[in-house]
Design a protein around this motif. Sequence first.
Motif, PDB file in Angstrom:
ATOM      1  N   PHE A   1      34.872  -7.297  34.931  1.00 22.02           N
ATOM      2  CA  PHE A   1      36.176  -7.872  33.708  1.00 22.02           C
ATOM      3  C   PHE A   1      36.048  -7.303  32.447  1.00 22.02           C
ATOM      4  O   PHE A   1      34.868  -7.258  32.081  1.00 22.02           O
ATOM      5  CB  PHE A   1      36.026  -9.421  33.793  1.00 22.02           C
ATOM      6  N   VAL A   2      37.063  -7.228  31.729  1.00 27.27           N
ATOM      7  CA  VAL A   2      36.666  -6.085  30.792  1.00 27.27           C
ATOM      8  C   VAL A   2      38.021  -7.193  29.246  1.00 27.27           C
ATOM      9  O   VAL A   2      38.456  -7.287  29.997  1.00 27.27           O
ATOM     10  CB  VAL A   2      37.026  -5.169  29.996  1.00 27.27           C
TER      11      VAL A   2
ATOM     12  N   PHE B   1      38.937   2.347  34.855  1.00 22.90           N
ATOM     13  CA  PHE B   1      37.552   2.517  35.919  1.00 22.90           C
ATOM     14  C   PHE B   1      38.040   1.216  36.814  1.00 22.90           C
ATOM     15  O   PHE B   1      37.202   0.939  37.829  1.00 22.90           O
ATOM     16  CB  PHE B   1      36.645   2.008  34.830  1.00 22.90           C
ATOM     17  N   GLY B   2      39.586   1.199  36.531  1.00 21.95           N
ATOM     18  CA  GLY B   2      39.220   0.288  37.549  1.00 21.95           C
ATOM     19  C   GLY B   2      39.086  -1.245  37.713  1.00 21.95           C
ATOM     20  O   GLY B   2      39.530  -2.506  38.636  1.00 21.95           O
ATOM     21  N   CYS B   3      39.068  -1.862  36.330  1.00 20.97           N
ATOM     22  CA  CYS B   3      38.656  -3.210  35.825  1.00 20.97           C
ATOM     23  C   CYS B   3      39.635  -3.582  35.542  1.00 20.97           C
ATOM     24  O   CYS B   3      40.873  -3.904  35.583  1.00 20.97           O
ATOM     25  CB  CYS B   3      37.535  -2.591  34.867  1.00 20.97           C
ATOM     26  N   THR B   4      38.773  -5.211  35.985  1.00 15.98           N
ATOM     27  CA  THR B   4      40.298  -6.134  35.798  1.00 15.98           C
ATOM     28  C   THR B   4      40.592  -6.777  33.976  1.00 15.98           C
ATOM     29  O   THR B   4      38.844  -6.072  33.176  1.00 15.98           O
ATOM     30  CB  THR B   4      40.505  -8.217  36.147  1.00 15.98           C
ATOM     31  N   THR B   5      41.879  -6.239  32.902  1.00 14.25           N
ATOM     32  CA  THR B   5      40.996  -6.023  32.090  1.00 14.25           C
ATOM     33  C   THR B   5      42.423  -7.924  31.294  1.00 14.25           C
ATOM     34  O   THR B   5      43.072  -7.916  32.356  1.00 14.25           O
ATOM     35  CB  THR B   5      41.832  -4.624  31.295  1.00 14.25           C
ATOM     36  N   ALA B   6      41.888  -8.161  30.206  1.00  9.76           N
ATOM     37  CA  ALA B   6      42.706  -9.530  29.434  1.00  9.76           C
ATOM     38  C   ALA B   6      42.187  -9.176  27.887  1.00  9.76           C
ATOM     39  O   ALA B   6      41.267  -8.210  27.493  1.00  9.76           O
ATOM     40  CB  ALA B   6      42.116 -10.632  29.586  1.00  9.76           C
ATOM     41  N   GLN B   7      43.018  -9.343  27.331  1.00 12.28           N
ATOM     42  CA  GLN B   7      43.132  -9.465  25.893  1.00 12.28           C
ATOM     43  C   GLN B   7      42.661 -10.761  25.377  1.00 12.28           C
ATOM     44  O   GLN B   7      43.625 -12.002  25.978  1.00 12.28           O
ATOM     45  CB  GLN B   7      43.866  -8.573  24.855  1.00 12.28           C
TER      46      GLN B   7
END
Length: 299
Positions: A47-48, A64-70
């Motif tokens: 996760f990023v 890179f296929g990461c799960t992202t959130a802000q």
Amino acid sequence: MNRKISAATAGSVAVRPDIAVVILTFNEEENLPQALQSVVGWAREVFVLDSCSTDRTIEIAKEFGCTTAQHRFENFGRQRNHALEHLPISAEWVFFLDADEWLPEALKREISEVLASKPMENGFYVKRRLIWMGKWIKRGYYPTWILRLFRHGRARCEDRDVNEHIVLEEVVGYLKNDFMHEDRKGISEWATKHVGYAAKEAALLLEHEQQKQRGQLSGRFFGSQAERKRWLRTRLWNRLPPLIRPFFYFFYRYILRLGFLDGRAAFVYHFLQALWFPLLIDIKYLELKQHARRGGPNA
């Protein structure tokens, strides 16, 4: 009771460890690829959690296929807790990795083997190895033990603006191998960042409430390394004369702990981190005290 955990010397574990790697970011396009290359394909989840970056950070994470959130940044402690509470983490274990850090193969193999053994521990301290100007700063600073690996739902981060720690009031262990801290942004970026850290540290000094604030790590001389550092800061460092204590600290790190044996890169690092940075904190602290006496706003 803490006990040492060592990885077996057998071959690498084929099955992915049941672990989620969580990385907090803000404008980390220089560092993020290094971090992601070391964990994508190894960890079950990556996760990023980004703080509204204006560069290619989110784009790189998605590549890179990461799960992202802000999430809007308030302080490091709250950002880490937001990650634990709101990211869709399904793995049993969590590893907090900063964007300017990366995991070597030896540590990943060790973590895989330890988690596969179904350990009784609910968290593990890991040593951080600092790479500065391409060199390992081995003396004067190493080893630094940090609680980064823990069972999901069993730990929280203390609510602190800077130098925050994971709080886990349960059985913990210690891993043998290091993770790497290697910032690729350069000294100018490092100095700018630490000017901001100095302002936050100075405000904490003025409050004199580190141990009283709810949810913060308590200071114990015979506790973990983090607890011992907090005890030394609140019981010793804060009572030494401002503007003088940074010189004692630099002497301790560079001379007594043999930092000078690591060459030019080590001198630059210890000068900046053990003298310039704490001196800047003290200057800002005295400035805040002066404003407080005059009844003016804190700068």
